[in-house]
Design an enzyme around this catalytic site. Structure first.
Site, PDB file in Angstrom:
ATOM      1  N   CYS A 108      -6.144   1.776   6.010  1.00 51.55           N
ATOM      2  CA  CYS A 108      -6.759   0.500   6.403  1.00 51.55           C
ATOM      3  C   CYS A 108      -6.152   0.062   7.742  1.00 51.55           C
ATOM      4  CB  CYS A 108      -6.504  -0.544   5.319  1.00 51.55           C
ATOM      5  SG  CYS A 108      -4.788  -1.116   5.253  1.00 51.55           S
TER       6      CYS A 108
ATOM      7  N   HIS B 171       0.852  -1.194   0.000  1.00 50.60           N
ATOM      8  CA  HIS B 171       0.000   0.000   0.000  1.00 50.60           C
ATOM      9  C   HIS B 171       0.888   1.244   0.000  1.00 50.60           C
ATOM     10  CE1 HIS B 171      -3.847  -1.975   1.861  1.00 50.60           C
ATOM     11  NE2 HIS B 171      -3.351  -2.665   0.837  1.00 50.60           N
TER      12      HIS B 171
ATOM     13  N   GLU C 241       0.901   3.840   1.839  1.00 48.55           N
ATOM     14  CA  GLU C 241       1.382   4.223   3.172  1.00 48.55           C
ATOM     15  C   GLU C 241       2.574   3.373   3.599  1.00 48.55           C
ATOM     16  OE1 GLU C 241      -3.239   4.281   3.656  1.00 48.55           O
ATOM     17  OE2 GLU C 241      -1.775   3.332   2.330  1.00 48.55           O
TER      18      GLU C 241
ATOM     19  N   CYS D 104      -2.273  -0.606   7.553  1.00 46.75           N
ATOM     20  CA  CYS D 104      -1.485   0.625   7.484  1.00 46.75           C
ATOM     21  C   CYS D 104      -1.569   1.405   8.793  1.00 46.75           C
ATOM     22  CB  CYS D 104      -1.946   1.484   6.310  1.00 46.75           C
ATOM     23  SG  CYS D 104      -1.595   0.712   4.713  1.00 46.75           S
TER      24      CYS D 104
END
Length: 169
Positions: A90, A60, A62, A93
């Site tokens: 999410c 992801h 992040e 993260c």
């Protein structure tokens, strides 16, 4: 104690940089999420989702930005940094965000189903964890949300077209 003064123009600017990263993800047919990490008014990390490219569920924006920022700082602690991300983090993260101790997280679009910064749950300010982050929501929200909505509408249309084509064969 007085609340710190937040320069909303800077938030607007840095979210624009995260949106540029999200646009790169969009062009690569990745879920269009972008992130930047800011320290002392300077961007030290930039990333976009690369889950499909890297075949890695943890890639992801992040997570990739955190790794870059740690390298830039020379430490895993990012307690004097701010993360700007186009979509609410999410749970995966959010866990990493708490672990590295970001001072602040700024996001654009909320995620009612899976957001872990106050929408579905709030891991960033969970009382028993060792760190809580300041959260600023909704910066350039319309732009962030529109990019995601457009991407997913295109994906649904592609999938429908492929399904109809398979049925006709």
């Amino acid at each position: 104690m007085d609340d710190p003064i937040i320069d909303l123009q800077s938030d607007h600017y840095f979210m624009g940089e995260a949106l540029r990263q999200a646009a790169k993800a969009y062009e690569a047919e990745e879920v269009p999420v972008g992130a930047v990490v800011v320290r002392e008014g300077r961007i030290i990390a930039r990333a976009s989702n690369q889950v499909e490219l890297l075949k890695d569920a943890t890639a992801h924006a992040e997570m990739l930005a955190i790794t870059q920022a740690e390298q830039a700082v020379g430490d895993w602690r990012l307690n004097d940094c701010t993360l700007y991300v186009t979509k609410e983090p999410c749970p995966m993260c959010a866990g990493a965000i708490v672990h590295v101790r970001f001072a602040r997280v700024v996001f654009g679009a909320s995620d009612a189903k899976g957001g872990a910064a106050g929408s579905a749950m709030n891991l960033l300010q969970f009382p028993t964890l060792n760190h809580q982050c300041e959260i600023t929501r909704g910066v350039r929200e319309e732009e962030c949300r529109l990019l995601l909505q457009t991407f997913f509408a295109e994906q649904r249309a592609k999938n429908e077209k492929a399904r109809k084509q398979a049925e006709s064969n």
